[in-house]
Design a protein around this motif. Structure first.
Motif, PDB file in Angstrom:
ATOM      1  N   GLY A 133       0.815  -1.201   0.000  1.00 22.55           N
ATOM      2  CA  GLY A 133       0.000   0.000   0.000  1.00 22.55           C
ATOM      3  C   GLY A 133       0.846   1.247   0.000  1.00 22.55           C
ATOM      4  O   GLY A 133       2.051   1.195  -0.223  1.00 22.55           O
ATOM      5  N   LEU A 134       0.179   2.374   0.260  1.00 18.59           N
ATOM      6  CA  LEU A 134       0.843   3.666   0.311  1.00 18.59           C
ATOM      7  C   LEU A 134       1.010   4.074   1.766  1.00 18.59           C
ATOM      8  O   LEU A 134       0.044   4.041   2.539  1.00 18.59           O
ATOM      9  N   VAL A 135       2.222   4.454   2.130  1.00 16.27           N
ATOM     10  CA  VAL A 135       2.498   4.841   3.509  1.00 16.27           C
ATOM     11  C   VAL A 135       3.489   6.003   3.502  1.00 16.27           C
ATOM     12  O   VAL A 135       4.304   6.127   2.582  1.00 16.27           O
ATOM     13  N   GLN A 136       3.414   6.828   4.528  1.00 15.92           N
ATOM     14  CA  GLN A 136       4.362   7.931   4.641  1.00 15.92           C
ATOM     15  C   GLN A 136       5.697   7.431   5.186  1.00 15.92           C
ATOM     16  O   GLN A 136       5.746   6.408   5.893  1.00 15.92           O
ATOM     17  N   ALA A 137       6.730   8.151   4.885  1.00 13.99           N
ATOM     18  CA  ALA A 137       8.048   7.819   5.416  1.00 13.99           C
ATOM     19  C   ALA A 137       7.984   7.756   6.939  1.00 13.99           C
ATOM     20  O   ALA A 137       7.343   8.589   7.579  1.00 13.99           O
ATOM     21  N   GLY A 138       8.631   6.728   7.485  1.00 16.55           N
ATOM     22  CA  GLY A 138       8.592   6.495   8.921  1.00 16.55           C
ATOM     23  C   GLY A 138       7.490   5.554   9.354  1.00 16.55           C
ATOM     24  O   GLY A 138       7.466   5.113  10.510  1.00 16.55           O
ATOM     25  N   GLY A 139       6.577   5.251   8.448  1.00 14.74           N
ATOM     26  CA  GLY A 139       5.474   4.358   8.764  1.00 14.74           C
ATOM     27  C   GLY A 139       5.846   2.893   8.654  1.00 14.74           C
ATOM     28  O   GLY A 139       7.003   2.549   8.396  1.00 14.74           O
ATOM     29  N   SER A 140       4.831   2.055   8.855  1.00 11.04           N
ATOM     30  CA  SER A 140       5.045   0.602   8.858  1.00 11.04           C
ATOM     31  C   SER A 140       4.023  -0.101   7.978  1.00 11.04           C
ATOM     32  O   SER A 140       2.901   0.389   7.792  1.00 11.04           O
ATOM     33  N   LEU A 141       4.431  -1.233   7.459  1.00 14.76           N
ATOM     34  CA  LEU A 141       3.547  -2.134   6.737  1.00 14.76           C
ATOM     35  C   LEU A 141       3.940  -3.568   7.076  1.00 14.76           C
ATOM     36  O   LEU A 141       5.113  -3.836   7.360  1.00 14.76           O
ATOM     37  N   ARG A 142       2.973  -4.458   6.998  1.00 13.80           N
ATOM     38  CA  ARG A 142       3.265  -5.875   7.175  1.00 13.80           C
ATOM     39  C   ARG A 142       2.789  -6.617   5.930  1.00 13.80           C
ATOM     40  O   ARG A 142       1.590  -6.639   5.638  1.00 13.80           O
ATOM     41  N   GLN A 158       2.525  -4.033  -4.372  1.00 14.45           N
ATOM     42  CA  GLN A 158       3.185  -2.735  -4.488  1.00 14.45           C
ATOM     43  C   GLN A 158       3.290  -2.055  -3.128  1.00 14.45           C
ATOM     44  O   GLN A 158       2.300  -1.965  -2.382  1.00 14.45           O
ATOM     45  N   VAL A 159       4.475  -1.574  -2.825  1.00 14.32           N
ATOM     46  CA  VAL A 159       4.712  -0.757  -1.637  1.00 14.32           C
ATOM     47  C   VAL A 159       5.208   0.603  -2.109  1.00 14.32           C
ATOM     48  O   VAL A 159       6.203   0.678  -2.840  1.00 14.32           O
ATOM     49  N   THR A 160       4.513   1.655  -1.696  1.00 16.63           N
ATOM     50  CA  THR A 160       4.901   3.008  -2.060  1.00 16.63           C
ATOM     51  C   THR A 160       5.062   3.830  -0.795  1.00 16.63           C
ATOM     52  O   THR A 160       4.140   3.899   0.024  1.00 16.63           O
TER      53      THR A 160
END
Length: 123
Positions: free
Chosen positions: A10-19, A118-120
């Protein structure tokens, strides 16, 4: 043959997290598993791997301390926890399976691939 399906991008801001998750259609206990990523115009590169023999984890230097790979053989699943994400982490992330004993940095050593997620990361 086992099929792999990634999810969690997905779309995340810098400093964020995804799993990220990778669901397998069959048993993965006999495979060494890995995550790769491919940015536009670049090669598909190794990110992290986990051995089928001893669960030893390997990471590319750029993600050490920020990403964690894990597997759940009972659920036939592979995961990639990504913390403190940076814009340079933006890519399509692929799950892959290898019959090798230990993780390999070479994509040629992996036999089975998912279609990617996709990771953005925005700055």
């Amino acid at each position: 043959q086992v099929q792999l399906v990634e999810s969690g991008g997905g779309l995340v801001q810098a400093g964020g997290s995804l799993r990220l998750s990778c669901a397998a259609s069959g048993r993965i206990f006999s495979y060494t598993m890995g995550w790769f990523r491919q940015a536009p115009g670049k090669e598909r590169d190794f990110v992290a791997g986990i051995s089928r023999i001893n669960g030893r984890m390997s990471y590319v230097d750029s993600v050490k301390g920020r990403f964690t790979i894990s597997r759940d053989n009972a659920k036939n699943a592979l995961y990639l926890q990504m913390n403190n994400l940076k814009p340079e982490d933006t890519a399509v992330y692929y799950c892959a399976a290898s019959s090798a004993l230990f993780s390999s940095l070479s994509r040629n050593d992996y036999d089975i691939w998912g279609r990617g997620t996709q990771v953005t990361v925005s700055s």
